[in-house]
Motif scaffolding. Structure first.
Motif, PDB file in Angstrom:
ATOM      1  N   GLU A 590       0.836  -1.210   0.000  1.00 26.92           N
ATOM      2  CA  GLU A 590       0.000   0.000   0.000  1.00 26.92           C
ATOM      3  C   GLU A 590       0.864   1.249   0.000  1.00 26.92           C
ATOM      4  OE1 GLU A 590      -3.367   0.367   2.545  1.00 26.92           O
ATOM      5  OE2 GLU A 590      -3.779  -1.798   2.542  1.00 26.92           O
ATOM      6  N   SER A 591       1.419   1.551  -1.156  1.00 26.41           N
ATOM      7  CA  SER A 591       2.260   2.733  -1.307  1.00 26.41           C
ATOM      8  C   SER A 591       1.505   3.987  -0.900  1.00 26.41           C
ATOM      9  CB  SER A 591       2.726   2.838  -2.762  1.00 26.41           C
ATOM     10  OG  SER A 591       3.630   3.892  -2.921  1.00 26.41           O
ATOM     11  N   GLY A 592       2.122   4.834  -0.115  1.00 25.44           N
ATOM     12  CA  GLY A 592       1.511   6.059   0.383  1.00 25.44           C
ATOM     13  C   GLY A 592       0.900   5.927   1.760  1.00 25.44           C
ATOM     14  N   GLY A 594       0.565   5.781   5.630  1.00 27.81           N
ATOM     15  CA  GLY A 594       1.347   6.364   6.708  1.00 27.81           C
ATOM     16  C   GLY A 594       0.630   6.235   8.038  1.00 27.81           C
ATOM     17  N   ARG A 603       6.024   5.904   6.885  1.00 26.44           N
ATOM     18  CA  ARG A 603       5.388   6.032   5.582  1.00 26.44           C
ATOM     19  C   ARG A 603       5.953   4.965   4.639  1.00 26.44           C
ATOM     20  NH1 ARG A 603       5.508  11.847   2.830  1.00 26.44           N
ATOM     21  NH2 ARG A 603       4.415  12.283   4.787  1.00 26.44           N
ATOM     22  N   TRP A 605       6.291   3.171   0.656  1.00 23.00           N
ATOM     23  CA  TRP A 605       6.338   3.474  -0.780  1.00 23.00           C
ATOM     24  C   TRP A 605       6.739   2.223  -1.530  1.00 23.00           C
ATOM     25  CZ3 TRP A 605      10.168   3.078  -4.492  1.00 23.00           C
ATOM     26  CH2 TRP A 605       9.889   3.663  -5.726  1.00 23.00           C
ATOM     27  N   SER A 646       8.899  10.758  -5.553  1.00 21.69           N
ATOM     28  CA  SER A 646       7.923  10.560  -4.484  1.00 21.69           C
ATOM     29  C   SER A 646       8.169  11.540  -3.344  1.00 21.69           C
ATOM     30  CB  SER A 646       8.004   9.125  -3.956  1.00 21.69           C
ATOM     31  OG  SER A 646       9.191   8.947  -3.199  1.00 21.69           O
ATOM     32  N   ALA A 647       7.251  11.498  -2.368  1.00 23.66           N
ATOM     33  CA  ALA A 647       7.369  12.377  -1.201  1.00 23.66           C
ATOM     34  C   ALA A 647       8.487  11.943  -0.270  1.00 23.66           C
ATOM     35  CB  ALA A 647       6.042  12.402  -0.457  1.00 23.66           C
TER      36      ALA A 647
END
Length: 738
Positions: A590-592, A594, A603, A605, A646-647
């Motif tokens: 489940e990328s993203g 957090g 978090r 990614w 990405s973040a």
């Protein structure tokens, strides 16, 4: 004389606590000073100096006999003789080679080798082998098994993997090898390997499940040749002669006591030769000899002086014996029995003495087991109460007699069949006990708390009526409730475990814990079971809120099933959930996603366009009070390029080296964007993949990054959120560690 023996023992035992060995010239000077002090009242100081100097010089000899650093990782042809009994495993044979020789290089006298898909190997054979050589090394974790110390204690100067071999000369007198094979082949109701362990001290045929049962019930000592077995045989012979003398059958012209002692020692010595006469067997024979000598001539000296003489004799013969846990446990057990039974007023009935001895040994051995980091069996007193007489009186006599009578058709086999059946029944009973009360791995104790619990154990061993004895129980119980580690809001404790060529990291906040990867499983060697689980328990982790497996490769997820079975795991996530065992019930990355635990942000990614397992690694970012850690699994440069969009592509203080520092990872673009101050590398020493690659290390150095490598430093720990330094276990110096 007593103070001199104590001082000599103190000097000999000091070896195991030294961070470095003093230079030889200083040790020789100590010996000269000891000689000068010997005629005066300061002779205990002289004995201490003698013992210390001899132990350290012996340590120097062992270190000097290790493989030269220049030969590390090189393959060389060498010749040598197979020593001892080769250990048969799953597709691999492990054995020791002595008197190894090469044409151009000086080699250690003893080398421990592993040969995959090996031809039949027998003790005493001479082989010419192509070996990839390594210096003695091992994994280093929190109070884990110190393989490097074990190798040094056995004076093994190198390890290696055999690539090819040629038999030069067959064994001439391989009677031990032949006897072991007979024991393994004989119909013993499935317990031929157990009989081989009991009779010959060869436990390589026992399964992992057998060893676990023995460990959980505190009965490992029953399946190796220990002082108990050798003293039992000596005692039977002694009592037989004494009984013949009492019944008037023994010849009157021959005094029965000297003959009883001499025959008992010969029996013990013969059993020791049957078992290979390794250091533990030598220790047992020395102790039996001194006890018999005490019984014959020196009973007026009391019971403690023979114990001290045996301790010093063993250490003078092999000073490195103190590096092995068995040395401490065996002498401690004898000391507990002496303290328990010597000098007591009145007599206990035999059943009282037997039952109390088991409980008092369990109490007395608790402090040494805690200090050595070994599992503690709560069922040990009950299990030994049944197992010791079962083995000693029912299994061992027919097993030894069956080996002796094997040349007689059907007689020896029948006795071994009976012994095997009795042994199988014992294992079934021990399995039930182990299932109800498995062994306990105690959390780490501060030194002051260990000292209080040791004082409590000592008080409980003293006779009733001793002042303050009532405090023994409460003091001993302190060991079972150690203080919890102090973790403040917004901090996370990070441990990179030493799992060789693999990865496993523990992250713990004040109220939560998670595991990122679980190490590898290679054959029957499961790092999840052997390293990860014991470390979690040693650190006081009782449950995992999350086990995050970056991907399904064996070096990252091979130990996951053992961890899942051994500790409560609330949830499992992975970059490759479908490739993991179904029992784990793993959820996708489940990328993203957090979340926060105690003020610490996590978090996830994952690269959505990944084409293989490495690229699909689930990446984890941890942020505590502005200090960041990035765990990257085995992503390569293509996944790194996607990560930069990405973040998570922000300034990161601690970077777990992608793919163990392989050439296809740690791109300059990633390093320049993240601007880490330090890199954590988890890899195996001398691994076949060449991790970390020289180009990657040069890139790290060019950017001024601090590199922390588990192969060189062992397990690593840091406190994220404090901006403090990383700490390594290898910084706790011992003279045998590189």
């Amino acid at each position: 004389m007593g103070t001199g023996l104590l001082a000599l023992a103190a000097g000999l035992l000091a070896l195991g606590f030294l961070p470095v060995l003093p230079p030889v010239w200083l040790l020789l000077a100590m010996s000269v000073v000891g000689l000068m002090l010997l005629p005066f009242r300061t002779h205990p100081v002289a004995f201490f100096l003698f013992g210390f100097a001899w132990a350290c010089i012996s340590g120097h000899w062992a270190l000097d006999d290790r493989l030269a650093p220049g030969l590390e990782g090189q393959t060389r042809w060498l010749e040598g003789q197979v020593s001892g009994l080769p250990e048969q495993g799953q597709g691999v044979v492990r054995f020791e080679l002595q008197a190894a020789q090469a044409r151009r290089e000086r080699l250690p006298r003893r080398i421990r080798l592993a040969w995959h898909d090996a031809p039949p190997l027998h003790s005493g054979e001479r082989w010419r082998l192509a070996v990839k050589l390594r210096r003695p090394a091992g994994l280093l974790n929190v109070q884990g098994f110190d393989y490097q110390a074990w190798l040094l204690a056995r004076r093994i100067g190198a390890t290696g993997t055999v690539k090819a071999g040629q038999l030069l000369r067959p064994a001439r007198l391989a009677w031990r090898e032949g006897l072991r094979q007979r024991l393994l082949d004989v119909e013993a109701q499935g317990r031929g390997a157990g009989l081989a362990a009991l009779v010959m001290g060869d436990g390589s045929g026992l399964t992992r499940q057998d060893w676990q049962v023995l460990q959980d019930t505190g009965t490992v000592h029953l399946m190796v040749i220990s002082g108990q077995h050798i003293s039992l045989l000596a005692g039977v012979i002694y009592l037989a002669v004494a009984g013949l003398a009492r019944w008037g059958v023994w010849p009157e012209r021959r005094p029965w006591l000297p003959w009883a002692c001499a025959l008992a020692f010969l029996g013990a010595l013969g059993y020791g030769l049957l078992a290979g006469f390794d250091v533990p067997v030598q220790r047992a024979c020395v102790m039996v000899a001194l006890v018999l000598l005490w019984r014959l001539r020196f009973r007026h000296l009391g019971v403690w002086r023979p114990w001290l003489l045996a301790l010093n004799a063993v250490l003078l013969f092999e000073p490195l014996a103190s590096l092995q846990p068995g040395f401490w446990l065996s002498f401690a057990a004898v000391a507990i029995l002496l303290l328990t039974f010597a000098g007591r007023l009145g007599r206990w009935r035999w059943w009282q003495a037997w039952s109390r001895a088991q409980w008092l040994i369990a109490i007395g051995l608790l402090p040494p087991l805690l200090a050595l980091g070994l599992p503690i069996s709560f069922s040990g007193p009950l299990a030994n109460l049944l197992a010791v007489p079962w083995i000693s009186l029912l299994v061992l006599p027919p097993a030894l007699l069956g080996c002796l009578l094997l040349p007689l058709p059907h007689v020896g086999e029948g006795l071994l069949w009976l012994a095997g059946g009795l042994l199988d029944g014992l294992f079934r009973l021990l399995g039930v006990i182990a299932g109800a009360w498995p062994a306990w791995v105690a959390p780490l104790l501060p030194w002051w708390l260990w000292g209080l619990s040791a004082l409590g154990a000592l008080l409980l061993l003293l006779p009733s009526g001793v002042p303050l004895r009532v405090l023994g129980g409460p003091l001993l119980l302190l060991a079972f409730w150690p203080p919890e580690p102090v973790l403040h809001e917004g901090e996370v404790e990070v441990w990179q475990l030493d799992v060789g060529q693999g990865l496993s990291m523990l992250l713990r906040t004040r109220d939560h814990a998670m595991l990122y990867d679980a190490g590898a499983r290679v054959g029957d060697f499961d790092l999840g079971e052997r390293v990860v689980l014991p470390t979690l328990r040693k650190l006081g982790v009782r449950q995992l809120d999350l086990m995050l497996l970056s991907h399904a490769d064996n070096d990252h997820a091979g130990g996951a099933l053992a961890v899942w079975r051994g500790i409560d795991v609330a949830r499992v996530r992975s970059g490759e959930p479908g490739a993991l065992p179904a029992a784990l019930q793993a959820q996708p990355c489940e990328s993203g996603l957090g979340w926060q635990w105690n003020g610490v942000r996590f978090r996830l990614w994952q690269w959505s366009a990944a084409t293989d397992g490495n690229q699909a690694s689930c990446v984890l970012q941890v942020e505590a009070r502005g200090e960041r850690l990035l765990l990257t699994g085995d992503i390569d440069v293509h996944a790194e390029r996607a990560l930069l969009a990405s973040a998570l592509a922000v300034h990161t203080h601690w970077l777990q080296a992608p793919h163990h520092g392989s050439r296809t990872s740690s791109s300059m673009a990633l390093l320049q964007r993240l601007r880490p101050t330090a890199v954590l590398i988890s890899r195996g020493r001398g691994n076949a993949f060449g991790h970390p690659h020289a180009e990657v290390l040069a890139r790290y150095r060019r950017l001024g990054l601090a590199v922390h490598d588990s192969a060189d430093q062992g397990a690593l720990t840091l406190r994220l959120g404090t901006f403090g330094p990383v700490q390594s276990l290898r910084a706790q110096r011992r003279f045998w560690r590189d």
